[in-house]
Scaffold this active site. Structure first.
Site, PDB file in Angstrom:
ATOM      1  N   ASN A 113      17.309  61.360  52.939  1.00  0.00           N
ATOM      2  CA  ASN A 113      18.512  62.179  53.067  1.00  0.00           C
ATOM      3  C   ASN A 113      18.859  62.398  54.533  1.00  0.00           C
ATOM      4  O   ASN A 113      17.967  62.470  55.379  1.00  0.00           O
ATOM      5  CB  ASN A 113      18.321  63.541  52.373  1.00  0.00           C
ATOM      6  CG  ASN A 113      18.087  63.380  50.880  1.00  0.00           C
ATOM      7  OD1 ASN A 113      18.309  62.299  50.320  1.00  0.00           O
ATOM      8  ND2 ASN A 113      17.607  64.421  50.236  1.00  0.00           N
ATOM      9  N   VAL A 114      20.140  62.513  54.772  1.00  0.00           N
ATOM     10  CA  VAL A 114      20.614  62.698  56.155  1.00  0.00           C
ATOM     11  C   VAL A 114      21.247  64.078  56.328  1.00  0.00           C
ATOM     12  O   VAL A 114      21.868  64.364  57.330  1.00  0.00           O
ATOM     13  CB  VAL A 114      21.648  61.594  56.506  1.00  0.00           C
ATOM     14  CG1 VAL A 114      20.968  60.228  56.518  1.00  0.00           C
ATOM     15  CG2 VAL A 114      22.820  61.579  55.518  1.00  0.00           C
TER      16      VAL A 114
ATOM     17  N   HIS B 143      16.497  57.638  57.479  1.00  0.00           N
ATOM     18  CA  HIS B 143      17.866  57.111  57.482  1.00  0.00           C
ATOM     19  C   HIS B 143      18.752  57.853  58.468  1.00  0.00           C
ATOM     20  O   HIS B 143      19.968  57.815  58.375  1.00  0.00           O
ATOM     21  CB  HIS B 143      18.464  57.180  56.068  1.00  0.00           C
ATOM     22  CG  HIS B 143      17.808  56.205  55.131  1.00  0.00           C
ATOM     23  ND1 HIS B 143      17.895  56.303  53.765  1.00  0.00           N
ATOM     24  CD2 HIS B 143      17.036  55.108  55.368  1.00  0.00           C
ATOM     25  CE1 HIS B 143      17.213  55.304  53.206  1.00  0.00           C
ATOM     26  NE2 HIS B 143      16.680  54.580  54.155  1.00  0.00           N
TER      27      HIS B 143
ATOM     28  N   SER C 137      16.323  57.436  43.279  1.00  0.00           N
ATOM     29  CA  SER C 137      16.410  56.357  42.278  1.00  0.00           C
ATOM     30  C   SER C 137      15.470  55.224  42.671  1.00  0.00           C
ATOM     31  O   SER C 137      15.243  54.293  41.914  1.00  0.00           O
ATOM     32  CB  SER C 137      17.845  55.839  42.225  1.00  0.00           C
ATOM     33  OG  SER C 137      18.210  55.328  43.515  1.00  0.00           O
TER      34      SER C 137
HETATM   35  C1  BV8 Z   1      17.001  47.307  55.965  1.00  0.00           C
HETATM   36  C2  BV8 Z   1      22.176  56.702  55.231  1.00  0.00           C
HETATM   37  C3  BV8 Z   1      16.414  45.418  57.229  1.00  0.00           C
HETATM   38  C4  BV8 Z   1      23.667  56.593  55.237  1.00  0.00           C
HETATM   39  C5  BV8 Z   1      21.327  55.165  53.551  1.00  0.00           C
HETATM   40  C6  BV8 Z   1      18.790  43.328  47.797  1.00  0.00           C
HETATM   41  C7  BV8 Z   1      17.625  43.745  47.165  1.00  0.00           C
HETATM   42  C8  BV8 Z   1      16.779  44.672  47.753  1.00  0.00           C
HETATM   43  C9  BV8 Z   1      17.070  45.215  49.002  1.00  0.00           C
HETATM   44  C10 BV8 Z   1      18.212  44.818  49.616  1.00  0.00           C
HETATM   45  C11 BV8 Z   1      19.078  43.888  49.031  1.00  0.00           C
HETATM   46  N1  BV8 Z   1      20.098  43.704  49.861  1.00  0.00           N
HETATM   47  C12 BV8 Z   1      19.923  44.474  50.961  1.00  0.00           C
HETATM   48  C13 BV8 Z   1      18.771  45.153  50.832  1.00  0.00           C
HETATM   49  C14 BV8 Z   1      18.195  46.099  51.804  1.00  0.00           C
HETATM   50  C15 BV8 Z   1      18.968  47.409  51.713  1.00  0.00           C
HETATM   51  C16 BV8 Z   1      18.860  48.006  50.339  1.00  0.00           C
HETATM   52  O1  BV8 Z   1      17.819  48.497  49.955  1.00  0.00           O
HETATM   53  N2  BV8 Z   1      19.970  47.922  49.587  1.00  0.00           N
HETATM   54  C17 BV8 Z   1      19.967  48.476  48.241  1.00  0.00           C
HETATM   55  C18 BV8 Z   1      21.363  49.033  47.928  1.00  0.00           C
HETATM   56  C19 BV8 Z   1      19.592  47.368  47.272  1.00  0.00           C
HETATM   57  N3  BV8 Z   1      18.322  48.293  52.664  1.00  0.00           N
HETATM   58  C20 BV8 Z   1      18.808  48.346  53.909  1.00  0.00           C
HETATM   59  O2  BV8 Z   1      19.791  47.776  54.297  1.00  0.00           O
HETATM   60  C21 BV8 Z   1      17.979  49.183  54.861  1.00  0.00           C
HETATM   61  N4  BV8 Z   1      17.720  48.422  56.040  1.00  0.00           N
HETATM   62  O3  BV8 Z   1      16.480  46.884  54.980  1.00  0.00           O
HETATM   63  O4  BV8 Z   1      16.949  46.720  57.173  1.00  0.00           O
HETATM   64  C22 BV8 Z   1      16.596  44.998  58.625  1.00  0.00           C
HETATM   65  C23 BV8 Z   1      15.480  44.781  59.408  1.00  0.00           C
HETATM   66  C24 BV8 Z   1      15.664  44.378  60.700  1.00  0.00           C
HETATM   67  C25 BV8 Z   1      16.948  44.209  61.224  1.00  0.00           C
HETATM   68  C26 BV8 Z   1      18.061  44.476  60.427  1.00  0.00           C
HETATM   69  C27 BV8 Z   1      17.904  44.870  59.106  1.00  0.00           C
HETATM   70  C28 BV8 Z   1      18.757  50.409  55.272  1.00  0.00           C
HETATM   71  C29 BV8 Z   1      18.935  51.296  54.082  1.00  0.00           C
HETATM   72  C30 BV8 Z   1      19.505  52.638  54.538  1.00  0.00           C
HETATM   73  C31 BV8 Z   1      20.905  52.815  54.026  1.00  0.00           C
HETATM   74  N5  BV8 Z   1      21.367  54.173  54.365  1.00  0.00           N
HETATM   75  N6  BV8 Z   1      21.673  56.420  53.903  1.00  0.00           N
HETATM   76  C32 BV8 Z   1      24.310  57.678  54.424  1.00  0.00           C
HETATM   77  O5  BV8 Z   1      23.606  58.522  53.841  1.00  0.00           O
HETATM   78  O6  BV8 Z   1      25.558  57.698  54.404  1.00  0.00           O
HETATM   79  S1  BV8 Z   1      20.760  54.892  51.980  1.00  0.00           S
HETATM   80  C33 BV8 Z   1      21.370  56.128  51.020  1.00  0.00           C
HETATM   81  O7  BV8 Z   1      21.289  55.663  49.706  1.00  0.00           O
HETATM   82  C34 BV8 Z   1      20.491  57.323  51.060  1.00  0.00           C
HETATM   83  O8  BV8 Z   1      19.976  57.602  52.317  1.00  0.00           O
HETATM   84  C35 BV8 Z   1      19.431  56.994  50.086  1.00  0.00           C
HETATM   85  O9  BV8 Z   1      18.383  56.321  50.670  1.00  0.00           O
HETATM   86  C36 BV8 Z   1      20.119  56.046  49.189  1.00  0.00           C
HETATM   87  C37 BV8 Z   1      20.373  56.762  47.931  1.00  0.00           C
HETATM   88  O10 BV8 Z   1      19.166  56.752  47.306  1.00  0.00           O
HETATM   89  P1  BV8 Z   1      18.677  58.067  46.594  1.00  0.00           P
HETATM   90  O11 BV8 Z   1      18.400  59.085  47.617  1.00  0.00           O
HETATM   91  O12 BV8 Z   1      17.601  57.661  45.697  1.00  0.00           O
HETATM   92  O13 BV8 Z   1      19.930  58.570  45.804  1.00  0.00           O
HETATM   93  P2  BV8 Z   1      20.508  57.958  44.461  1.00  0.00           P
HETATM   94  O14 BV8 Z   1      21.865  58.498  44.291  1.00  0.00           O
HETATM   95  O15 BV8 Z   1      20.265  56.495  44.421  1.00  0.00           O
HETATM   96  O16 BV8 Z   1      19.546  58.597  43.357  1.00  0.00           O
HETATM   97  C38 BV8 Z   1      19.525  59.992  43.187  1.00  0.00           C
HETATM   98  C39 BV8 Z   1      18.371  60.249  42.259  1.00  0.00           C
HETATM   99  O17 BV8 Z   1      18.254  61.651  42.077  1.00  0.00           O
HETATM  100  C40 BV8 Z   1      18.587  59.651  40.884  1.00  0.00           C
HETATM  101  O18 BV8 Z   1      17.368  59.062  40.454  1.00  0.00           O
HETATM  102  C41 BV8 Z   1      18.922  60.867  40.006  1.00  0.00           C
HETATM  103  O19 BV8 Z   1      18.431  60.708  38.688  1.00  0.00           O
HETATM  104  C42 BV8 Z   1      18.160  61.953  40.707  1.00  0.00           C
HETATM  105  N7  BV8 Z   1      18.693  63.310  40.583  1.00  0.00           N
HETATM  106  C43 BV8 Z   1      19.985  63.699  40.503  1.00  0.00           C
HETATM  107  N8  BV8 Z   1      20.045  65.051  40.470  1.00  0.00           N
HETATM  108  C44 BV8 Z   1      18.758  65.507  40.551  1.00  0.00           C
HETATM  109  C45 BV8 Z   1      17.896  64.396  40.615  1.00  0.00           C
HETATM  110  N9  BV8 Z   1      16.561  64.516  40.705  1.00  0.00           N
HETATM  111  C46 BV8 Z   1      16.053  65.768  40.721  1.00  0.00           C
HETATM  112  N10 BV8 Z   1      16.820  66.882  40.657  1.00  0.00           N
HETATM  113  C47 BV8 Z   1      18.167  66.784  40.567  1.00  0.00           C
HETATM  114  N11 BV8 Z   1      18.907  67.905  40.496  1.00  0.00           N
END
Ligand code: BV8
Ligand code: ZN
Length: 313
Positions: free
Chosen positions: A103-104, A122, A253
């Site tokens: 989280n940010v 992040h 997630s």
């Molecule tokens: C990198 C900042 C390499 C910005 C964020 C294909 C396959 C696999 C990986 C990749 C791929 N293609 C690309 C990649 C890599 C990519 C990636 O993982 N993509 C994903 C989409 C597949 N990763 C990257 O690009 C990372 N960098 O790999 O760099 C590299 C190395 C050298 C040189 C260059 C590059 C960078 C990733 C960072 C991205 N920035 N945030 C901003 O916030 O605006 S990510 C952003 O999304 C968040 O920070 C967070 O990490 C992510 C969201 O995830 P969650 O926090 O899990 O949130 P989400 O909504 O998904 O889920 C919420 C959960 O809460 C759910 O499960 C829900 O059920 C639950 N929930 C809801 N309410 C509640 C609850 N739980 C409890 N209580 C509640 N009340």
């Protein structure tokens, strides 16, 4: 779930090295949007598509308005009991504990979490970075709201110029056939009733570097960007110092790499996993997955309840 809770708390007392991996769900109860599911939209833009260097390059004004909205939301929120219990656990001298947050929103820091054991992998909404290649200026703790006068009221109706930007954004940044179109394609975005478009902003309306005058960007890690090495090194140092007994997987997630790789790493080295999520695999809830507990519900409620034995006097 009561039996899971009792068993978890019984085991908890023996566990000495704990990691918390935090995601958007920990702040969800405060109204801060998660990325996936229905909340993952801002003005019908897909948040994931806005969190990219391409989106910023094509339309920095749009992306800055997105981050102003996120900053404003986070500043208006107050850390919940989930944030607070992690901050308290981090003060516990009897255990080694770190928090890795995706989280940010800055809420763990505002809950009083010691900075030395808090890894914001992040980045932060409250950091700004200069975009100039030759300038290293970073504004580390900027809570101005709004950041510039032009970014104040952003809920004005879009003029045709901004609509053209929308086309450019969806066409170029994501490719014409992108399967992650910006939420909606530009036509439906213009017409969908709840879409209150953003303002067309000139570069002069956006935050500038006080050192070199270049455009400033949000100090967050976008998709495709590498994570802060200092944070990754700090986490690796902790992981290498000894086996982790337990990883708390809180409101995430687990879809984003490399954050999601820590869970398997702890599991592979024999550690326990405790999942706090509104959506938990029934097998886990039923206690059928080895060394894995699942607490289904709001993390802001379940985390303080489950960790009470560690933090209560
Ligand atoms: C990198 C900042 C390499 C910005 C964020 C294909 C396959 C696999 C990986 C990749 C791929 N293609 C690309 C990649 C890599 C990519 C990636 O993982 N993509 C994903 C989409 C597949 N990763 C990257 O690009 C990372 N960098 O790999 O760099 C590299 C190395 C050298 C040189 C260059 C590059 C960078 C990733 C960072 C991205 N920035 N945030 C901003 O916030 O605006 S990510 C952003 O999304 C968040 O920070 C967070 O990490 C992510 C969201 O995830 P969650 O926090 O899990 O949130 P989400 O909504 O998904 O889920 C919420 C959960 O809460 C759910 O499960 C829900 O059920 C639950 N929930 C809801 N309410 C509640 C609850 N739980 C409890 N209580 C509640 N009340
Ligand atoms: Zn600069």
């Amino acid at each position: 779930m009561p039996s899971q809770l009792a068993e978890f708390q019984e085991c908890l007392r023996q566990l000495k090295r704990i990691v918390a991996l935090v995601g958007a769900g920990l702040s969800a109860s405060l109204g801060l949007p998660t990325f996936r599911g229905s909340q993952g939209l801002w003005k019908n833009f897909n948040m994931i598509d806005l969190a990219t260097p391409d989106a910023f390059y094509i339309d920095p004004g749009l992306v800055w308005q997105f981050y102003l909205w996120r900053r404003h939301q986070a500043l208006s929120a107050v850390p919940n009991d989930g944030h607070k219990v992690l901050a308290k656990l981090a003060e516990d001298k009897k255990r080694s504990f770190i928090t890795i947050t995706q989280n940010v929103d800055g809420l763990l820091a505002r809950a009083g979490h010691p900075p030395k054991t808090l890894y914001e992998i992040h980045g932060s909404l409250f950091q700004l970075r200069c975009t100039s290649f030759n300038c290293t200026f970073v504004d580390r703790n900027n809570t101005d709201d709004p950041l510039t006068p032009a970014l104040a009221a952003t809920d004005e109706y879009m003029d045709s110029g901004a609509a053209a930007n929308l086309d450019a954004l969806s066409e170029t940044a994501l490719g014409p056939n992108s399967d992650t179109a910006l939420g909606l394609n530009s036509d439906s975005a213009r017409t969908s009733p709840e879409f209150t478009p953003t303002k067309e902003l000139a570069l002069d309306d956006l935050p500038k570097c006080p050192v070199c005058g270049s455009l400033m960007r949000p100090g967050v890690v976008w998709f495709g960007e590498s994570l802060p090495l200092r944070a990754l090194d700090g986490i690796d140092t902790f992981l290498e110092a000894g086996p982790v007994d337990l990883i708390l997987v809180i409101g995430t997630s687990g879809t984003v790499y490399p954050a999601n790789s820590y869970v398997d790493l702890v599991r592979q080295r024999g550690g326990h996993v405790a999942i706090f999520n509104t959506d938990v695999d029934p097998e886990v809830v039923d206690g059928k997955v080895e060394k894995t507990w699942g607490f289904k519900g709001d993390a802001a409620v379940w985390l303080p309840k489950a960790l009470a034995p560690l933090v209560e006097p």
